[in-house]
Write a protein that holds these residues in place. Structure first.
Motif, short mmCIF file in Angstrom:
data_model
loop_
_atom_site.label_atom_id
_atom_site.label_comp_id
_atom_site.label_asym_id
_atom_site.label_seq_id
_atom_site.Cartn_x
_atom_site.Cartn_y
_atom_site.Cartn_z
N GLY A 21 -50.54 -74.67 12.52
CA GLY A 21 -52.06 -75.48 13.15
C GLY A 21 -52.83 -74.48 13.54
N ALA A 22 -53.61 -75.27 14.72
CA ALA A 22 -54.59 -74.38 15.46
C ALA A 22 -53.72 -73.51 16.47
CB ALA A 22 -56.00 -75.56 15.67
N ALA A 23 -54.47 -72.64 16.20
CA ALA A 23 -53.89 -71.53 17.49
C ALA A 23 -55.34 -71.19 18.49
CB ALA A 23 -53.96 -69.86 16.86
N ARG A 24 -55.52 -70.34 19.68
CA ARG A 24 -56.61 -69.68 20.26
C ARG A 24 -55.55 -67.73 20.97
NH1 ARG A 24 -60.83 -71.24 24.10
NH2 ARG A 24 -60.65 -70.00 25.73
N LEU A 25 -56.21 -67.38 20.79
CA LEU A 25 -55.72 -65.66 20.76
C LEU A 25 -56.61 -65.55 22.12
CD1 LEU A 25 -54.42 -62.83 20.77
CD2 LEU A 25 -55.73 -62.67 18.73
N GLU A 26 -56.37 -65.00 23.06
CA GLU A 26 -57.35 -64.68 24.72
C GLU A 26 -56.17 -63.56 24.98
OE1 GLU A 26 -58.36 -66.42 29.03
OE2 GLU A 26 -58.28 -67.99 27.41
N CYS A 27 -56.90 -62.38 24.99
CA CYS A 27 -56.29 -61.13 25.38
C CYS A 27 -57.40 -60.40 26.09
CB CYS A 27 -55.37 -60.36 24.29
SG CYS A 27 -57.13 -59.49 23.28
N ALA A 28 -56.50 -59.40 26.71
CA ALA A 28 -57.31 -58.73 27.19
C ALA A 28 -57.04 -57.29 26.86
CB ALA A 28 -57.36 -57.96 28.61
N LEU A 29 -57.83 -56.53 26.22
CA LEU A 29 -57.86 -55.27 25.43
C LEU A 29 -58.93 -54.61 25.88
CD1 LEU A 29 -59.24 -55.32 22.13
CD2 LEU A 29 -58.03 -57.44 22.51
N TRP A 30 -58.89 -52.84 25.07
CA TRP A 30 -59.41 -52.29 25.74
C TRP A 30 -59.59 -51.29 24.74
CZ3 TRP A 30 -58.83 -46.41 25.28
CH2 TRP A 30 -59.39 -45.42 26.30
N TRP A 31 -61.32 -50.39 24.14
CA TRP A 31 -61.21 -49.54 22.34
C TRP A 31 -61.97 -49.08 23.12
CZ3 TRP A 31 -62.42 -54.79 21.61
CH2 TRP A 31 -63.96 -54.96 21.47
N ASP A 32 -61.72 -47.48 22.67
CA ASP A 32 -62.43 -46.51 23.10
C ASP A 32 -63.48 -45.84 21.17
OD1 ASP A 32 -63.71 -44.62 23.26
OD2 ASP A 32 -62.58 -43.53 23.97
N THR A 33 -64.49 -46.43 21.46
CA THR A 33 -65.08 -45.99 19.22
C THR A 33 -65.68 -45.37 19.07
OG1 THR A 33 -66.13 -48.11 19.60
CG2 THR A 33 -64.03 -48.27 18.61
N GLU A 34 -65.80 -44.53 18.37
CA GLU A 34 -67.53 -43.41 18.10
C GLU A 34 -68.15 -44.13 17.79
OE1 GLU A 34 -67.06 -39.42 16.03
OE2 GLU A 34 -65.44 -39.82 15.91
N PRO A 35 -69.85 -44.24 18.30
CA PRO A 35 -70.75 -44.00 17.99
C PRO A 35 -70.95 -44.82 16.71
CG PRO A 35 -71.03 -43.05 20.05
CD PRO A 35 -69.48 -42.89 20.05
N ASP A 36 -71.21 -44.94 16.10
CA ASP A 36 -71.90 -45.27 14.67
C ASP A 36 -70.39 -44.27 13.39
OD1 ASP A 36 -74.71 -46.37 14.80
OD2 ASP A 36 -74.85 -44.10 15.42
N ALA A 37 -69.87 -44.58 14.09
CA ALA A 37 -68.36 -44.23 12.56
C ALA A 37 -67.37 -44.87 12.77
CB ALA A 37 -67.80 -42.57 13.43
N ASP A 38 -66.88 -45.74 14.35
CA ASP A 38 -65.56 -46.11 14.64
C ASP A 38 -65.70 -48.14 14.20
OD1 ASP A 38 -64.19 -44.13 14.35
OD2 ASP A 38 -64.14 -43.87 16.67
N ALA A 39 -64.87 -48.75 14.31
CA ALA A 39 -65.22 -50.04 14.68
C ALA A 39 -63.56 -51.18 14.66
CB ALA A 39 -65.66 -50.91 13.29
N VAL A 40 -64.28 -51.83 15.37
CA VAL A 40 -62.47 -52.57 15.68
C VAL A 40 -62.76 -54.14 14.71
CG1 VAL A 40 -61.53 -54.78 17.75
CG2 VAL A 40 -62.10 -52.07 17.67
N PHE A 41 -61.71 -54.65 13.77
CA PHE A 41 -61.76 -56.00 13.30
C PHE A 41 -60.66 -57.15 13.58
CE2 PHE A 41 -63.67 -52.37 11.07
CZ PHE A 41 -64.34 -52.60 10.33
N LEU A 42 -60.88 -57.92 13.12
CA LEU A 42 -59.78 -59.05 13.95
C LEU A 42 -59.75 -60.16 12.43
CD1 LEU A 42 -58.27 -60.30 15.95
CD2 LEU A 42 -60.11 -61.83 16.64
N GLU A 43 -58.83 -60.07 11.49
CA GLU A 43 -58.93 -60.69 10.61
C GLU A 43 -56.82 -61.36 10.88
OE1 GLU A 43 -60.17 -57.61 7.51
OE2 GLU A 43 -57.99 -57.31 8.13
N ALA A 44 -57.32 -63.18 10.40
CA ALA A 44 -55.98 -63.15 9.59
C ALA A 44 -55.68 -63.32 8.77
CB ALA A 44 -55.98 -64.62 10.23
N SER A 45 -54.92 -63.94 7.99
CA SER A 45 -54.11 -64.40 6.54
C SER A 45 -52.97 -65.27 6.56
CB SER A 45 -53.09 -63.65 6.39
OG SER A 45 -52.43 -63.09 5.43
N ARG A 46 -53.69 -66.34 5.93
CA ARG A 46 -52.76 -67.73 5.38
C ARG A 46 -51.63 -67.82 4.55
NH1 ARG A 46 -56.88 -71.80 7.26
NH2 ARG A 46 -58.86 -70.87 7.92
#
Length: 71
Positions: A16-41
């Motif tokens: 069914g439906a879900a909700r993700l709530e979390c606290a996280l920290w990331w350290d990305t390099e400007p113009d080089a790194d990215a963070v992605f949130l994806e799901a698979s069905r």
């Protein structure tokens, strides 16, 4: 993590439906790194972006409709 590294957090299926709530920290390099949130069905064969919102204390929430944020 070393430069160029990828990390994946896999969670068990949620019926069914879900909700993700979390606290996280990331350290990305400007113009080089990215963070992605994806799901698979289909057990991880294909993946689709999940829109999300980040919020920092004292700042307005920042939507990321494409499921990604860059450094």
């Amino acid at each position: 993590m070393a430069s160029g590294a990828t990390a994946t957090l896999a969670l068990p299926p949620v019926p069914g439906a879900a909700r993700l709530e979390c606290a996280l920290w990331w350290d990305t390099e400007p113009d080089a790194d990215a963070v992605f949130l994806e799901a698979s069905r289909d057990g991880g064969t294909t993946w689709e972006p999940v829109p999300f919102v980040t919020a920092r204390p004292g700042e307005e929430p920042s939507p990321h409709p494409a499921g990604a944020v860059g450094g």
